[in-house]
Every structure is written in structure tokens, then in C-alpha cells.
Design a protein around this motif. Structure first.
Motif: not given
Length: 448
Positions: A347, A343-344, A336-341, A333
Motif C-alpha cells: 500500500s 499488503v501494508n 497470514q502475518q507475512q501476508f498482512t505485512t 498464522s
């Protein structure tokens, strides 16, 4: 005219030379004198002045006479001289030809010994830094000595008694006489090329003359060159030679050298017994400690209740498995949170979005630039018109439109009547043309 009474210098000198050489009292001269102005020529001859408080005489000792000398003459040294008187013809000077010389009050051998000792000590041949340690358990010993003397018997007997398993090789040499020094050097060179762990070099006692081979410089330097540890055993306890100082270890006697070279069998056996006793003690202690540990293990809970221990371990395994699972989920988890951050954040710095933002900024800047250029153009145009108007006020043509004219005499602007005389050609410029005139009369303005 010639007169037979007059001699040449050469004839007189030769006459004096014959007189000196035929006088039996001058053929065998014994002198005690002090050396000065000493010079040792490269060809081996020695030149010096012999003097006392009242006189001095030039002297020479040819190489053939000084070749066997055991010491080096020095300025200020008092010596005992034996020689004969001769005359050196080219300079007409009498001088002493020395046949034998030795130090006064100190023997020549002792003088040579002290001089060589001082020389080698300055060079560092006696330094402790060059001393090599003796091997504790040698396998091969070389003995450099006379094969027939008492010294070799003492060495071999002592080694056989103390350490019979060692290999001993005698390198026979002459230890006395003219050939002894080269013989010692040759034996040392041979030993350097063969498999020896330690060398013993020496002989029994004797006078300084008998021990002199071990005071020779070539022997001392040969000992210094050898890479094998060397024990020097020359003479008795009170006798020291140059070899003793250069060697790695000095023994007082040949027997003492043998004792230094090998360990004693009795001492080794005693040490073996001590080591054996210590080994048995350590083994017994270790056995006793391990037996106690085994007894404790046999009485432990695991050996008495193995099934209960297994159940307990099963429960602990389940708990550890759950902890591992939870830890794995939490870790996934968090990743995944680090990955989402990430990606944002990525972008926000995407090249397409950055290009769009830069395009908008460019459009706004172009609009601002156009507006600024138009405003600047209007401002500069107004300034230009204003300057044109100012120039128009100063333009002579505008003045001429109001009925004024300008007069020239040969391209020179006329500003005063003093510039023309009667009959001059003058050009008058009007707005619409030029009038060529001839001056009929010049009148000054008396009112001005």
C-alpha cells in the motif's frame, strides 16, 4: 689441308670404349671399397663413388641389378662389389657398372634386418602404446602359418588339449620363398575382415634366409594395421624377427603361442571348484546370519506382546497428529502475518498514493519557481534602471538640453580649431536642429 693423323674426340673416345669393353680382365671386376656421394635416383638407379685411400671411381648400379637387394647402401659403408668397367662417352669418363653388392664383414640380410628394425622403431611400430591385450576367453582363433609344417600341428594340438571348446581356423600361407610375404599380407587382410578374437602368426625355426619373410617391411606394416590382437611365433627362443617386435605378444615357439592364446582347461576347472566352494561358504554364512536374525525377531517384544505394542503405537500416533495440527496452525498464522505485512508494504508503494504525493510535490515546486522568477525579475529590473540612469548621464542629448552643441565638418566631429579654415562649411547640431555655417575667421584660445 686435311691430315689423316688427327682424330676427333668422339673417335678417340669410341676407340677407348672398345678397348675397355673387349678386355676380359675388366669384364668381371671384384672390389672392396667405401661408398661416398651415394644417390638413389627416383627411377631406381643408384649412383655412387667407390674409393679407398689411394683412388676413387665413379660407379652406377641400375635398377634392374639392385631390385633384389636386402639392404640400403649408405655413405661410409664398406661393401664388396662385383661388376665390369665401361666408358661413358659424353664425358669421356670410365666408370664401374655394378652387378652385385653386399656389405663387407656383415651379411646383406643381417644388414637389411638392422636397418629396417631401426627404421620401424623410429616410427613407433614397436611402441608398447600400440600393444593390444589378449582376450581371456577367446571364441575364435585364427592361425596364419603353413598348413603342412610342424608348427601348425603343435599349435592345434596344444589348443585342443588346453581349451577344446574354442573354434580354430587355419589360414594357410607360404612361409618361405618369394611369394611368402605377399601371402602373409593377404592372410592378415582376410583376418581383419572376419570374426577373430586373436591371431597366431608364425612358423618353425630356420636360418635367417628361411625366416626372412617375417622380416619384410610389408609384413610388419600389415601386422601393425590389424586391429585384432596378434601373437607372433617365429623360430625358436633365440630367433627374433621384425614381426616379433611389431606383434602384440611374442611367443618363443608355436607351442608357446598356443599356450598364450587360450587358458588351460585344468586351471579353469580348478578355478571353478574354488569359486564353487566360495559360493557355498557365502551361502551358508548368509543362511546362518539370517537364521539368527529371525530367531531374534521371534523373541522380540513385538512378537510376544503385539496388543500392547499396538496400543503404544496408537498413543504415539495421536501425539504425532496433535503435533502436526499445531504445526499446521502455527504455519498458517505465520503465513497470514507475512501476508498482512506484505499488503501494508504494498500500500505504501501503491501507484495512486505515489501519484498524489508527486502532485503535491509538483505544486510546491511550481509555487517556489514562480516566487523565484518574480524575485529575479524585480532584481533584473532594478539593475536595468540603474544602467539606464548611468547611460543618461553620458548621453550627449542630455548635455545639449542644457544649451551645449556639437559641430561637424563633413561628418567629422570637430574637437579643435586646427580642423577648420576660413571658408569651410560647418554643421552645428543643437537639441532641436542643425545650423549650417561658413567659417569667417578662426581664432585660437591663447589663454589655453
Amino acid at each position: 689441308m686435311s691430315d689423316d693423323r688427327y682424330l676427333t674426340v668422339t673417335a678417340l673416345t669410341r676407340y677407348m670404349k672398345r678397348k675397355l669393353e673387349t678386355d676380359k680382365h675388366l669384364k668381371d671386376i671384384w672390389l672392396r671399397a667405401e661408398i661416398s656421394n651415394f644417390k638413389h635416383h627416383s627411377r631406381g638407379h643408384m649412383y655412387m663413388t667407390l674409393k679407398d685411400d689411394g683412388a676413387r671411381i665413379q660407379s652406377v648400379m641400375f635398377a634392374s641389378q639392385n631390385k633384389g637387394m636386402k639392404f640400403v647402401p649408405e655413405n661410409g659403408m664398406t661393401v664388396l662389389i662385383r661388376g665390369e668397367i665401361g666408358l661413358y662417352e659424353p664425358q669421356g669418363q670410365y666408370q664401374l657398372y655394378i652387378q652385385h653388392m653386399e656389405p663387407d664383414g656383415v651379411g646383406a640380410l643381417y644388414q637389411a634386418y638392422e636397418q629396417l628394425k631401426e627404421k620401424l622403431e623410429r616410427e613407433g611400430l614397436f611402441s608398447a602404446a600400440h600393444k593390444k591385450p589378449l582376450p581371456e576367453y577367446p571364441e575364435h582363433i585364427g592361425v596364419i602359418t603353413s598348413p603342412t609344417g610342424a608348427a601348425v600341428r603343435d599349435i592345434l594340438t596344444t589348443i585342443k588339449r588346453r581349451y577344446p571348446i574354442v573354434k580354430v581356423t587355419v589360414l594357410p600361407v607360404s612361409v618361405q620363398g618369394d611369394r611368402s610375404a605377399p601371402s602373409l599380407v593377404q592372410a592378415l587382410s582376410y583376418a581383419e575382415e572376419h570374426d577373430f578374437d586373436v591371431l597366431i602368426i608364425g612358423r618353425g625355426g630356420g636360418s635367417i634366409e628361411e625366416l626372412w619373410s617375417f622380416n619384410e617391411e610389408i609384413v610388419a606394416r600389415a601386422i601393425h594395421r590389424v586391429s585384432i590382437p596378434i601373437i607372433s611365433a617365429v623360430g625358436h627362443e633365440t630367433d627374433f624377427t621384425i614381426s616379433d617386435f611389431v606383434a602384440d605378444v611374442r611367443a618363443a615357439t608355436p607351442t608357446g603361442a598356443a599356450e598364450l592364446a587360450v587358458p588351460a582347461r585344468e586351471e579353469l576347472l580348478h578355478r571353478l571348484v574354488q569359486l564353487s566352494n566360495r559360493m557355498h561358504y557365502v551361502v551358508r554364512q548368509g543362511y546362518s546370519q539370517e537364521a539368527n536374525r529371525l530367531s531374534k525377531l521371534r523373541g522380540s517384544y513385538a512378537f510376544r506382546y503385539p496388543e500392547q505394542l499396538l496400543r503404544q503405537k496408537e498413543i504415539e500416533l495421536d501425539k504425532l497428529s496433535d503435533r502436526l495440527s499445531r504445526a499446521g496452525t502455527t504455519a498458517v498464522s505465520a503465513r497470514q502475518q507475512q501476508f498482512t505485512t506484505l499488503v501494508n508494504r504494498l500500500s505504501l508503494v501503491h501507484p495512486g498514493k505515489q501519484a498524489q504525493s508527486y502532485d503535491q510535490q509538483l505544486t510546491a515546486l511550481q509555487a517556489r519557481l514562480k516566487q523565484a522568477m518574480e524575485k529575479r525579475h524585480q532584481s533584473e529590473q532594478q539593475k536595468f534602471l540603474h544602467q539606464i540612469n548611468k547611460l543618461s548621464l553620458l548621453n550627449p542629448l542630455e548635455t545639449m538640453k542644457r544649451g551645449y552643441s556639437i559641430s561637424y565638418k563633413q561628418d567629422t566631429l570637430l574637437k579643435s580649431v586646427d580642423q577648420v579654415t576660413k571658408g569651410d562649411d560647418v554643421q552645428i547640431h543643437l537639441e532641436d536642429g542643425t545650423i549650417d555655417c561658413i567659417v569667417k575667421e578662426v581664432k585660437e584660445d591663447t589663454n589655453g
